[in-house]
Design a protein around this motif. Structure first.
Motif, mmCIF file in Angstrom:
data_model
loop_
_atom_site.group_PDB
_atom_site.id
_atom_site.type_symbol
_atom_site.label_atom_id
_atom_site.label_comp_id
_atom_site.label_asym_id
_atom_site.label_seq_id
_atom_site.Cartn_x
_atom_site.Cartn_y
_atom_site.Cartn_z
ATOM 1 N N ARG A 8 0.909 -0.831 0.328
ATOM 2 C CA ARG A 8 0.436 0.317 -0.086
ATOM 3 C C ARG A 8 1.069 1.165 -0.269
ATOM 4 O O ARG A 8 2.338 0.970 0.817
ATOM 5 N N ALA A 9 0.049 1.941 -0.383
ATOM 6 C CA ALA A 9 0.814 3.088 -0.505
ATOM 7 C C ALA A 9 1.515 3.876 0.722
ATOM 8 O O ALA A 9 1.210 3.771 1.878
ATOM 9 N N GLY A 10 2.960 3.741 0.787
ATOM 10 C CA GLY A 10 3.223 5.209 2.673
ATOM 11 C C GLY A 10 4.648 3.353 2.311
ATOM 12 O O GLY A 10 5.144 3.677 3.720
ATOM 13 N N ASP A 11 3.858 2.409 2.146
ATOM 14 C CA ASP A 11 4.864 0.836 2.835
ATOM 15 C C ASP A 11 6.227 1.117 2.234
ATOM 16 O O ASP A 11 6.945 1.648 0.984
ATOM 17 N N ILE A 12 7.462 0.381 2.978
ATOM 18 C CA ILE A 12 8.640 0.655 1.976
ATOM 19 C C ILE A 12 9.778 -0.973 1.713
ATOM 20 O O ILE A 12 9.004 -1.491 3.199
ATOM 21 N N ILE A 13 10.042 -1.274 1.224
ATOM 22 C CA ILE A 13 10.512 -2.510 0.091
ATOM 23 C C ILE A 13 12.149 -2.135 1.049
ATOM 24 O O ILE A 13 11.896 -1.417 0.846
ATOM 25 N N VAL A 14 12.678 -3.037 0.847
ATOM 26 C CA VAL A 14 13.861 -3.280 0.897
ATOM 27 C C VAL A 14 14.264 -4.315 -0.277
ATOM 28 O O VAL A 14 14.081 -5.415 -0.579
ATOM 29 N N VAL A 15 15.383 -3.297 -0.872
ATOM 30 C CA VAL A 15 15.741 -3.917 -2.385
ATOM 31 C C VAL A 15 17.282 -4.263 -2.190
ATOM 32 O O VAL A 15 18.322 -3.833 -2.044
ATOM 33 N N SER A 16 17.675 -5.516 -2.364
ATOM 34 C CA SER A 16 19.073 -6.013 -2.166
ATOM 35 C C SER A 16 19.560 -6.493 -4.207
ATOM 36 O O SER A 16 19.586 -7.432 -4.044
ATOM 37 N N PRO A 17 20.527 -5.708 -4.298
ATOM 38 C CA PRO A 17 20.885 -6.019 -5.917
ATOM 39 C C PRO A 17 22.130 -7.379 -4.760
ATOM 40 O O PRO A 17 21.375 -7.921 -6.768
ATOM 41 N N ASP A 72 9.723 -15.024 -6.307
ATOM 42 C CA ASP A 72 10.185 -13.455 -5.569
ATOM 43 C C ASP A 72 9.300 -12.905 -6.283
ATOM 44 O O ASP A 72 9.025 -12.460 -7.148
ATOM 45 N N ARG A 73 9.529 -11.715 -4.804
ATOM 46 C CA ARG A 73 9.267 -10.630 -5.429
ATOM 47 C C ARG A 73 10.631 -9.660 -5.826
ATOM 48 O O ARG A 73 11.462 -9.355 -4.795
ATOM 49 N N VAL A 74 10.344 -9.023 -7.124
ATOM 50 C CA VAL A 74 11.079 -8.293 -7.607
ATOM 51 C C VAL A 74 10.489 -6.867 -8.239
ATOM 52 O O VAL A 74 9.659 -5.938 -8.001
ATOM 53 N N VAL A 75 12.201 -5.608 -8.298
ATOM 54 C CA VAL A 75 12.189 -4.409 -8.152
ATOM 55 C C VAL A 75 12.551 -4.692 -9.718
ATOM 56 O O VAL A 75 13.808 -5.147 -10.457
ATOM 57 N N VAL A 76 12.166 -4.434 -11.127
ATOM 58 C CA VAL A 76 12.703 -4.277 -12.681
ATOM 59 C C VAL A 76 12.537 -2.977 -13.126
ATOM 60 O O VAL A 76 11.920 -2.413 -13.000
ATOM 61 N N LYS A 77 13.827 -2.780 -13.498
ATOM 62 C CA LYS A 77 13.966 -1.155 -14.433
ATOM 63 C C LYS A 77 13.857 -1.731 -15.945
ATOM 64 O O LYS A 77 15.280 -2.447 -16.468
ATOM 65 N N THR A 78 13.109 -1.476 -16.744
ATOM 66 C CA THR A 78 13.278 -0.852 -18.471
ATOM 67 C C THR A 78 14.393 -0.938 -19.295
ATOM 68 O O THR A 78 15.248 0.516 -18.135
ATOM 69 N N ARG A 79 14.563 -0.486 -20.465
ATOM 70 C CA ARG A 79 15.367 0.024 -20.852
ATOM 71 C C ARG A 79 14.369 1.788 -20.624
ATOM 72 O O ARG A 79 15.364 2.363 -20.972
ATOM 73 N N ILE A 126 17.645 -5.894 -12.544
ATOM 74 C CA ILE A 126 16.119 -6.599 -12.032
ATOM 75 C C ILE A 126 16.658 -7.033 -10.412
ATOM 76 O O ILE A 126 17.715 -7.378 -10.302
ATOM 77 N N ALA A 127 16.420 -7.258 -9.368
ATOM 78 C CA ALA A 127 16.618 -7.097 -7.925
ATOM 79 C C ALA A 127 15.758 -7.349 -6.872
ATOM 80 O O ALA A 127 14.768 -6.993 -7.271
ATOM 81 N N ARG A 128 16.653 -8.026 -6.371
ATOM 82 C CA ARG A 128 14.850 -8.866 -5.452
ATOM 83 C C ARG A 128 14.724 -8.319 -4.019
ATOM 84 O O ARG A 128 15.304 -7.370 -3.277
ATOM 85 N N ILE A 129 13.585 -8.116 -3.374
ATOM 86 C CA ILE A 129 13.036 -7.387 -2.601
ATOM 87 C C ILE A 129 13.050 -8.511 -1.226
ATOM 88 O O ILE A 129 12.072 -9.358 -1.126
ATOM 89 N N VAL A 130 13.469 -8.557 -0.497
ATOM 90 C CA VAL A 130 13.828 -8.991 0.978
ATOM 91 C C VAL A 130 13.773 -8.101 1.961
ATOM 92 O O VAL A 130 12.822 -9.615 3.060
ATOM 93 N N TRP A 131 12.709 -7.461 2.156
ATOM 94 C CA TRP A 131 11.185 -6.878 3.280
ATOM 95 C C TRP A 131 10.796 -5.930 2.863
ATOM 96 O O TRP A 131 11.386 -5.222 2.266
ATOM 97 N N ALA A 132 9.735 -5.425 3.916
ATOM 98 C CA ALA A 132 8.678 -4.969 3.876
ATOM 99 C C ALA A 132 8.376 -4.678 5.058
ATOM 100 O O ALA A 132 8.126 -5.694 5.940
ATOM 101 N N SER A 133 7.498 -3.147 4.941
ATOM 102 C CA SER A 133 7.150 -2.544 6.241
ATOM 103 C C SER A 133 5.302 -2.594 6.512
ATOM 104 O O SER A 133 5.434 -1.760 5.278
#
Length: 208
Positions: free
Chosen positions: A137-146, A154-161, A200-207
């Protein structure tokens, strides 16, 4: 004898207990937002810079924390909090915040105290909008570990070209295609050719 690292660590823990970043704690305390940032802890010539008694007192008052509680945050037994770079997810698609490997670089990052992550390059993103509900939800914080290996599911963050930043679940990854499942049933799944992905990087924690 108290050390420079112990005092600053206690301030990071104080901020985390209040759900704030170091700069957020400074602002709540009526101080300059950069007062408690890591860049302020060592002078340009390499000398240790200590927080002033006044700034610590204002931080305690702003968080309704007693001096006894603050002292307890100095102990070595609470190293579970780590200060990591923080950026709004909406900003992540802009240039200048990541290198080609998806590691945080440049100016404009805030800081936030979160549970210790075994990756010195880990960073946090603050969710905005409702496109990832109910997972985030809006305001949640996710920690990303490259630096953390990624597996299917796995839940991930992906950035396209093209500069699009997506928070998805890794569905399938081959030499020909990257398939991503949407966290919100109202949004479609996505598929990309590997050449379309910048990192692409993995989400390792979320508040939450």
């Amino acid at each position: 004898m108290l050390t420079h690292d112990q005092i600053w660590t206690a301030l990071d823990r104080l901020a985390a207990r209040a759900g704030l970043s170091p700069s957020g704690l400074a602002k709540r305390s009526g101080l300059d937002p950069t007062t408690f940032n890591k860049s302020k802890r060592i002078t340009n010539d390499g000398r240790e810079r200590w927080p002033s008694t006044e700034s610590v007192a204002k931080a305690l008052a702003a968080t309704s924390t007693t001096i006894d509680t603050f002292v307890s945050l100095i102990g070595d037994g609470q190293r579970a909090v780590q200060s990591v770079p923080l950026l709004g997810l909406a900003q992540a698609g802009s240039g200048g915040f990541f290198d080609d490997g998806g590691f945080p670089v440049g100016e404009g990052w805030d800081e936030v105290g979160l549970p210790s992550i075994n990756d010195e390059h880990a960073y946090a993103l603050e969710i905005s909008g409702d496109s990832m509900r109910p997972a985030y939800r809006a305001g949640d914080i996710i920690v990303v570990s490259p630096g953390t290996p990624i597996r299917r599911g796995d839940r991930v963050v992906v950035k396209t070209r093209e500069g699009e930043v997506l928070v998805k679940e890794l569905k399938r990854r081959t030499s020909k295609v990257l398939e991503l499942a949407s966290l919100n049933p109202a949004h479609p799944d996505r598929a990309f050719a590997p050449s379309d992905i910048e990192w692409i990087a993995r989400i390792v924690w979320a508040s939450q």
